[in-house]
Design an enzyme around this catalytic site. Structure first.
Site, PDB file in Angstrom:
ATOM      1  N   SER A  61       2.161  -7.163  -1.984  1.00 13.20           N
ATOM      2  CA  SER A  61       1.551  -8.490  -1.881  1.00 13.20           C
ATOM      3  C   SER A  61       0.696  -8.572  -0.630  1.00 13.20           C
ATOM      4  O   SER A  61       0.979  -7.890   0.370  1.00 13.20           O
ATOM      5  CB  SER A  61       2.635  -9.576  -1.828  1.00 13.20           C
ATOM      6  OG  SER A  61       2.052 -10.854  -1.591  1.00 13.20           O
ATOM      7  N   TYR A  82      10.828 -13.070   2.452  1.00  8.02           N
ATOM      8  CA  TYR A  82       9.976 -12.572   1.366  1.00  8.02           C
ATOM      9  C   TYR A  82       8.796 -11.781   1.919  1.00  8.02           C
ATOM     10  O   TYR A  82       8.525 -10.651   1.496  1.00  8.02           O
ATOM     11  CB  TYR A  82       9.482 -13.720   0.494  1.00  8.02           C
ATOM     12  CG  TYR A  82       8.446 -13.275  -0.509  1.00  8.02           C
ATOM     13  CD1 TYR A  82       8.830 -12.598  -1.661  1.00  8.02           C
ATOM     14  CD2 TYR A  82       7.081 -13.506  -0.299  1.00  8.02           C
ATOM     15  CE1 TYR A  82       7.892 -12.162  -2.578  1.00  8.02           C
ATOM     16  CE2 TYR A  82       6.138 -13.067  -1.207  1.00  8.02           C
ATOM     17  CZ  TYR A  82       6.546 -12.393  -2.342  1.00  8.02           C
ATOM     18  OH  TYR A  82       5.607 -11.948  -3.239  1.00  8.02           O
TER      19      TYR A  82
END
Length: 260
Positions: free
Chosen positions: A137, A150
């Protein structure tokens, strides 16, 4: 592509994972798809309607046992493409989060993913052939205030992907990292982030993100950042102090930042 090649796709019940599985099916791969929810069966039925050969595995990929269950379903079939996409998020301030959920983010995004790649990668190494796509990501480029764990897991995956690719440089195995930005999936709802700016603003299309990652994998590329806005964001992140990045992330992810 040779007939009867096998692709394994994790986190394939919805979102980017389901779209990656569709890309595989359209390209003629046989499929083993996995997720930790019964919706994986509906995803399999949808994919079979396109004529693909699909086996669905409901397994908790945050656990060693869950990954073992997936590997048992694959059996002794060679994996031609592993699309390691399973992942979960978690919003809110770190000290307000339940540690059980924190642990689950780490176990799903890192531990389970690495265990699966280790098992599948060793099988690929014996044949000196295979493709690995890891869903990282752009979150890995910045300290994730109110999404700290995260973002940390994605920073790990982004880094790991490039390292593994270099280790396998002289082999017949390619490693590609897909690094999307905010994408229209169930992610933000499941992460309790629907009261945030990033959770409620317009997002990238999951199919376009998946197609970019799939095509990059087939070409054997090292990585792909999807979307011009995200490419610009990652470029700026490389020259922006982490303290500033953390402050900027707060404006997107702090509870209560959703547009009224």
């Amino acid at each position: 592509m040779p007939a009867n090649q096998l692709a394994v796709v994790t986190g394939a019940s919805t979102g980017i994972g389901l779209e990656l599985a569709k890309c595989c099916a359209e390209d003629g791969f046989n499929l083993v798809i996995a997720a930790n929810e019964p919706a994986i069966q509906q995803a399999a039925a949808e994919l079979r309607n396109s004529g693909a050969s699909v086996e669905a595995v409901e397994a908790d990929l945050a656990t060693i046992e869950g990954v073992d269950k997936l590997c048992a379903a694959v059996g002794d079939r060679p994996i031609d493409a592993l699309l390691a996409n399973a992942g979960v998020g978690l919003g809110n301030a770190f000290l307000d989060q339940d540690f059980g959920r924190i642990r689950r983010v780490i176990d799903t995004n890192i531990t389970g993913t690495l265990y699966l790649i280790h098992r599948a990668g060793n099988e690929m190494l014996r044949r000196n052939a295979g493709r690995i796509l890891i869903t990282g990501s752009i979150a890995g480029f910045m300290p994730g205030s109110f999404q700290a764990v995260y973002n940390g897991t994605k920073a790990f995956l982004d880094s790991f992907s490039f390292a593994l690719r270099e280790e396998l440089r002289d082999s017949g195995i390619t490693v590609t990292c897909l690094m999307p930005g905010a994408t229209e999936t169930e992610f933000f709802r499941r992460a309790d982030m629907m009261d945030t700016k990033v959770g409620t603003e317009e997002k990238d299309d999951a199919h376009e993100v998946a197609k970019a990652g799939f095509d990059a994998m087939l070409r054997g590329e090292s990585d792909v950042v999807t979307g011009m806005k995200n490419k610009l964001q990652t470029t700026l992140a490389n020259v922006t102090p982490n303290e500033v990045l953390a402050r900027q992330h707060r404006k997107m992810a702090e509870p209560g930042t959703a547009k009224q």
